[in-house]
Write an enzyme that holds these catalytic residues in place. Structure first.
Site, PDB file in Angstrom:
ATOM      1  N   LYS A  10      38.162  26.715 -13.589  1.00  0.00           N
ATOM      2  CA  LYS A  10      37.312  27.220 -11.987  1.00  0.00           C
ATOM      3  C   LYS A  10      38.633  28.681 -12.387  1.00  0.00           C
ATOM      4  O   LYS A  10      38.972  28.587 -13.107  1.00  0.00           O
ATOM      5  CB  LYS A  10      37.570  26.925 -11.134  1.00  0.00           C
ATOM      6  CG  LYS A  10      36.956  25.760 -10.820  1.00  0.00           C
ATOM      7  CD  LYS A  10      36.971  25.304  -8.747  1.00  0.00           C
ATOM      8  CE  LYS A  10      36.185  24.041  -8.180  1.00  0.00           C
ATOM      9  NZ  LYS A  10      36.106  23.701  -7.292  1.00  0.00           N
ATOM     10  N   TYR A  50      25.927  25.137  -5.907  1.00  0.00           N
ATOM     11  CA  TYR A  50      25.962  24.255  -5.061  1.00  0.00           C
ATOM     12  C   TYR A  50      25.606  24.186  -3.331  1.00  0.00           C
ATOM     13  O   TYR A  50      25.782  23.904  -2.577  1.00  0.00           O
ATOM     14  CB  TYR A  50      28.127  25.168  -4.410  1.00  0.00           C
ATOM     15  CG  TYR A  50      28.953  24.356  -5.254  1.00  0.00           C
ATOM     16  CD1 TYR A  50      29.422  23.326  -5.905  1.00  0.00           C
ATOM     17  CD2 TYR A  50      29.804  25.618  -5.564  1.00  0.00           C
ATOM     18  CE1 TYR A  50      31.012  23.362  -6.204  1.00  0.00           C
ATOM     19  CE2 TYR A  50      31.013  25.195  -6.663  1.00  0.00           C
ATOM     20  CZ  TYR A  50      31.480  24.194  -6.496  1.00  0.00           C
ATOM     21  OH  TYR A  50      32.614  24.165  -7.451  1.00  0.00           O
ATOM     22  N   ASN A 113      41.152  25.474  -6.532  1.00  0.00           N
ATOM     23  CA  ASN A 113      41.650  24.240  -6.847  1.00  0.00           C
ATOM     24  C   ASN A 113      41.229  23.376  -8.174  1.00  0.00           C
ATOM     25  O   ASN A 113      41.191  22.270  -9.078  1.00  0.00           O
ATOM     26  CB  ASN A 113      40.857  22.756  -5.957  1.00  0.00           C
ATOM     27  CG  ASN A 113      39.440  22.749  -6.206  1.00  0.00           C
ATOM     28  OD1 ASN A 113      38.617  23.209  -6.835  1.00  0.00           O
ATOM     29  ND2 ASN A 113      39.557  21.695  -5.323  1.00  0.00           N
ATOM     30  N   HIS A 116      36.411  21.513 -11.665  1.00  0.00           N
ATOM     31  CA  HIS A 116      35.235  20.720 -10.477  1.00  0.00           C
ATOM     32  C   HIS A 116      34.371  20.039 -11.702  1.00  0.00           C
ATOM     33  O   HIS A 116      34.827  19.708 -12.609  1.00  0.00           O
ATOM     34  CB  HIS A 116      34.464  22.159 -10.871  1.00  0.00           C
ATOM     35  CG  HIS A 116      33.302  20.846 -10.626  1.00  0.00           C
ATOM     36  ND1 HIS A 116      32.292  21.340  -8.903  1.00  0.00           N
ATOM     37  CD2 HIS A 116      31.879  20.702 -11.416  1.00  0.00           C
ATOM     38  CE1 HIS A 116      31.496  20.443  -8.577  1.00  0.00           C
ATOM     39  NE2 HIS A 116      30.934  19.831 -10.489  1.00  0.00           N
ATOM     40  N   GLU A 127      24.351  18.983 -13.071  1.00  0.00           N
ATOM     41  CA  GLU A 127      24.907  19.946 -13.007  1.00  0.00           C
ATOM     42  C   GLU A 127      24.592  20.484 -14.719  1.00  0.00           C
ATOM     43  O   GLU A 127      24.619  21.525 -15.307  1.00  0.00           O
ATOM     44  CB  GLU A 127      26.038  19.999 -13.159  1.00  0.00           C
ATOM     45  CG  GLU A 127      26.041  20.016 -11.381  1.00  0.00           C
ATOM     46  CD  GLU A 127      27.710  19.001 -10.502  1.00  0.00           C
ATOM     47  OE1 GLU A 127      27.227  19.183  -9.529  1.00  0.00           O
ATOM     48  OE2 GLU A 127      28.113  18.938 -11.401  1.00  0.00           O
TER      49      GLU A 127
HETATM   50  P1  GDP Z   1      35.127  18.273  -4.686  1.00  0.00           P
HETATM   51  O1  GDP Z   1      34.065  17.260  -5.763  1.00  0.00           O
HETATM   52  O2  GDP Z   1      36.500  17.516  -5.172  1.00  0.00           O
HETATM   53  O3  GDP Z   1      35.278  19.142  -5.764  1.00  0.00           O
HETATM   54  O4  GDP Z   1      35.123  18.442  -3.412  1.00  0.00           O
HETATM   55  P2  GDP Z   1      33.628  19.184  -2.873  1.00  0.00           P
HETATM   56  O5  GDP Z   1      32.697  18.581  -3.303  1.00  0.00           O
HETATM   57  O6  GDP Z   1      34.339  18.164  -1.856  1.00  0.00           O
HETATM   58  O7  GDP Z   1      33.696  20.269  -2.369  1.00  0.00           O
HETATM   59  C1  GDP Z   1      33.712  20.919  -3.679  1.00  0.00           C
HETATM   60  C2  GDP Z   1      34.637  22.135  -3.732  1.00  0.00           C
HETATM   61  O8  GDP Z   1      34.393  23.338  -2.096  1.00  0.00           O
HETATM   62  C3  GDP Z   1      35.815  22.063  -3.306  1.00  0.00           C
HETATM   63  O9  GDP Z   1      36.192  21.909  -4.944  1.00  0.00           O
HETATM   64  C4  GDP Z   1      36.691  22.873  -3.085  1.00  0.00           C
HETATM   65  O10 GDP Z   1      36.693  24.387  -3.888  1.00  0.00           O
HETATM   66  C5  GDP Z   1      35.362  23.674  -1.983  1.00  0.00           C
HETATM   67  N1  GDP Z   1      36.269  23.327  -0.821  1.00  0.00           N
HETATM   68  C6  GDP Z   1      36.045  21.458  -0.851  1.00  0.00           C
HETATM   69  N2  GDP Z   1      36.114  21.469   0.481  1.00  0.00           N
HETATM   70  C7  GDP Z   1      37.221  22.379   1.305  1.00  0.00           C
HETATM   71  C8  GDP Z   1      37.392  22.966   2.590  1.00  0.00           C
HETATM   72  O11 GDP Z   1      37.792  22.211   3.310  1.00  0.00           O
HETATM   73  N3  GDP Z   1      37.890  24.669   2.630  1.00  0.00           N
HETATM   74  C9  GDP Z   1      37.429  25.215   1.631  1.00  0.00           C
HETATM   75  N4  GDP Z   1      37.942  26.528   1.695  1.00  0.00           N
HETATM   76  N5  GDP Z   1      37.403  25.089   0.380  1.00  0.00           N
HETATM   77  C10 GDP Z   1      36.513  23.517   0.244  1.00  0.00           C
END
Ligand code: GDP
Length: 138
Positions: A10, A50, A113, A116, A127
């Site tokens: 990222k 997304y 973080n 991805h 994707e």
């Molecule tokens: P992943 O599969 O571990 O990447 O997590 P998710 O699919 O739930 O979320 C997609 C991305 O959204 C994450 O990798 C983070 O960059 C972001 N994200 C997830 N949860 C949060 C949150 O509670 N707050 C914010 N600001 N970003 C989040």
């Protein structure tokens, strides 16, 4: 079963010059890199990627972040690649990620973080197709 997944280094990790370390780790863990490209997404392209998260409260912030600078997008191949890469990435929230995972080592916050990874075969197919054509993957 050999499988493919989409990985993204990222914008936060690219900006902090962590791409080399992450790619080294990918190779050390035995993944084949089948395709790789640097890509600076527009806001619209990040929103498309997304789209499943569009109802989430962090959607605007996430897509602004993901379009804030270049990312490096990879197709990784290995037995059980989807799960294997998600295990190596660690939990979404770095505070909850296991020691030695990419997010424990490199993430700055739950949003910034570092990496991805696709979460299932159908999302991996979507994707991978979002970024690469069949001819890039021969
Ligand atoms: P992943 O599969 O571990 O990447 O997590 P998710 O699919 O739930 O979320 C997609 C991305 O959204 C994450 O990798 C983070 O960059 C972001 N994200 C997830 N949860 C949060 C949150 O509670 N707050 C914010 N600001 N970003 C989040």
């Amino acid at each position: 079963m050999t499988e493919r997944t989409l990985a993204i280094i990222k914008p936060d990790a690219v900006e902090r010059h962590l791409a080399g370390k992450i790619i080294q780790r990918i190779e050390d863990e035995g993944f084949q890199i089948r395709a790789m490209r640097r890509s600076h997404l527009s806001a619209k392209q990040a929103e498309g990627f997304y789209a499943v998260h569009r109802e989430r409260p962090f959607f605007g912030s996430l897509t602004t972040f993901m379009s804030s600078g270049p990312a490096i997008v990879l197709v990784l191949e290995a037995p059980d690649a989807i799960k294997k890469w998600r295990t190596l990435m660690g939990a979404t929230d770095p505070a909850k990620a296991d020691a030695g995972t990419m997010r424990k080592e490199f993430a700055q916050s739950i949003e910034r973080n570092a990496t991805h990874g696709s979460d299932a075969p159908d999302t991996a197919a979507y994707e991978i197709g979002y970024f690469f054509a069949g001819l890039d993957l021969l």
